[in-house]
Design a protein around this motif. Sequence first.
Motif, PDB file in Angstrom:
ATOM      1  N   SER A 134     -19.641 -22.755  60.487  1.00 48.77           N
ATOM      2  CA  SER A 134     -19.800 -21.401  61.041  1.00 48.77           C
ATOM      3  C   SER A 134     -20.433 -20.482  60.005  1.00 48.77           C
ATOM      4  O   SER A 134     -20.424 -20.781  58.800  1.00 48.77           O
ATOM      5  CB  SER A 134     -18.442 -20.840  61.461  1.00 48.77           C
ATOM      6  N   ASP A 135     -20.965 -19.370  60.473  1.00 51.30           N
ATOM      7  CA  ASP A 135     -21.583 -18.406  59.551  1.00 51.30           C
ATOM      8  C   ASP A 135     -20.572 -17.909  58.523  1.00 51.30           C
ATOM      9  O   ASP A 135     -20.903 -17.775  57.343  1.00 51.30           O
ATOM     10  CB  ASP A 135     -22.174 -17.221  60.326  1.00 51.30           C
ATOM     11  N   ASP A 136     -19.346 -17.631  58.959  1.00 52.91           N
ATOM     12  CA  ASP A 136     -18.320 -17.170  58.013  1.00 52.91           C
ATOM     13  C   ASP A 136     -18.020 -18.243  56.971  1.00 52.91           C
ATOM     14  O   ASP A 136     -17.868 -17.944  55.788  1.00 52.91           O
ATOM     15  CB  ASP A 136     -17.030 -16.803  58.756  1.00 52.91           C
ATOM     16  N   SER A 137     -17.943 -19.483  57.415  1.00 51.37           N
ATOM     17  CA  SER A 137     -17.661 -20.579  56.485  1.00 51.37           C
ATOM     18  C   SER A 137     -18.842 -20.836  55.556  1.00 51.37           C
ATOM     19  O   SER A 137     -18.661 -21.171  54.388  1.00 51.37           O
ATOM     20  CB  SER A 137     -17.346 -21.860  57.249  1.00 51.37           C
ATOM     21  N   ARG A 138     -20.038 -20.682  56.073  1.00 53.33           N
ATOM     22  CA  ARG A 138     -21.238 -20.931  55.273  1.00 53.33           C
ATOM     23  C   ARG A 138     -21.252 -20.037  54.034  1.00 53.33           C
ATOM     24  O   ARG A 138     -21.700 -20.443  52.960  1.00 53.33           O
ATOM     25  CB  ARG A 138     -22.486 -20.706  56.119  1.00 53.33           C
ATOM     26  N   ASN A 139     -20.720 -18.837  54.165  1.00 53.22           N
ATOM     27  CA  ASN A 139     -20.667 -17.917  53.029  1.00 53.22           C
ATOM     28  C   ASN A 139     -19.714 -18.395  51.930  1.00 53.22           C
ATOM     29  O   ASN A 139     -19.796 -17.936  50.797  1.00 53.22           O
ATOM     30  CB  ASN A 139     -20.263 -16.512  53.491  1.00 53.22           C
ATOM     31  N   LEU A 140     -18.804 -19.295  52.282  1.00 47.30           N
ATOM     32  CA  LEU A 140     -17.840 -19.819  51.316  1.00 47.30           C
ATOM     33  C   LEU A 140     -18.316 -21.092  50.627  1.00 47.30           C
ATOM     34  O   LEU A 140     -17.737 -21.513  49.633  1.00 47.30           O
ATOM     35  CB  LEU A 140     -16.504 -20.094  52.004  1.00 47.30           C
TER      36      LEU A 140
ATOM     37  N   THR B  96     -20.238 -23.751  48.382  1.00 46.82           N
ATOM     38  CA  THR B  96     -20.845 -23.746  47.052  1.00 46.82           C
ATOM     39  C   THR B  96     -21.857 -24.886  46.980  1.00 46.82           C
ATOM     40  O   THR B  96     -21.868 -25.785  47.832  1.00 46.82           O
ATOM     41  CB  THR B  96     -19.779 -23.967  45.963  1.00 46.82           C
TER      42      THR B  96
ATOM     43  N   MET C 274     -29.386 -24.482  49.227  1.00 52.49           N
ATOM     44  CA  MET C 274     -28.287 -24.131  48.351  1.00 52.49           C
ATOM     45  C   MET C 274     -28.310 -24.997  47.087  1.00 52.49           C
ATOM     46  O   MET C 274     -27.980 -24.528  46.003  1.00 52.49           O
ATOM     47  CB  MET C 274     -26.971 -24.288  49.095  1.00 52.49           C
TER      48      MET C 274
END
Length: 133
Positions: A54-60, A62, A1
């Motif tokens: 978590s995968d959902d958090s990883r998308n958030l 930056t 990232m």
Amino acid sequence: MLENAPELSAAVKQSIKLFEPWLAQSGMPFFPGFTDHSPRHINDVLNAAASLISDDSRNLLTAEDVAVLCMAALLHDCGMHLTQDGFRALIEDSGQPVVVGFGDQPWSQLWKDFIAEARRFGQDKLVAIFWGR
């Protein structure tokens, strides 16, 4: 990232490069019996942190979040690497510049104030600070 943010990536890599030799050789003179706090430990902390996202958090996340996490892992144990001479320099009154934002006092005075305050901490105050016994 971080590769998507070249300036942040460079800053994190440069910081690690600057701190790594110091962390690797210090031996933690005040805390020799504590667990490893070498560069390997920092890597372990980052791996543990990454595994908790978590995968959902990883998308958030930056690049800035990742840079802050890397720097926090790098800096979180620096005090454990303080040498005896470094500690003396912090607490002795040697005409040090003021620490802006903390009452604009020299570090040595801030240390004396902390010790004076900490000596008055009773059980109630410690529980309030640390949320439990």
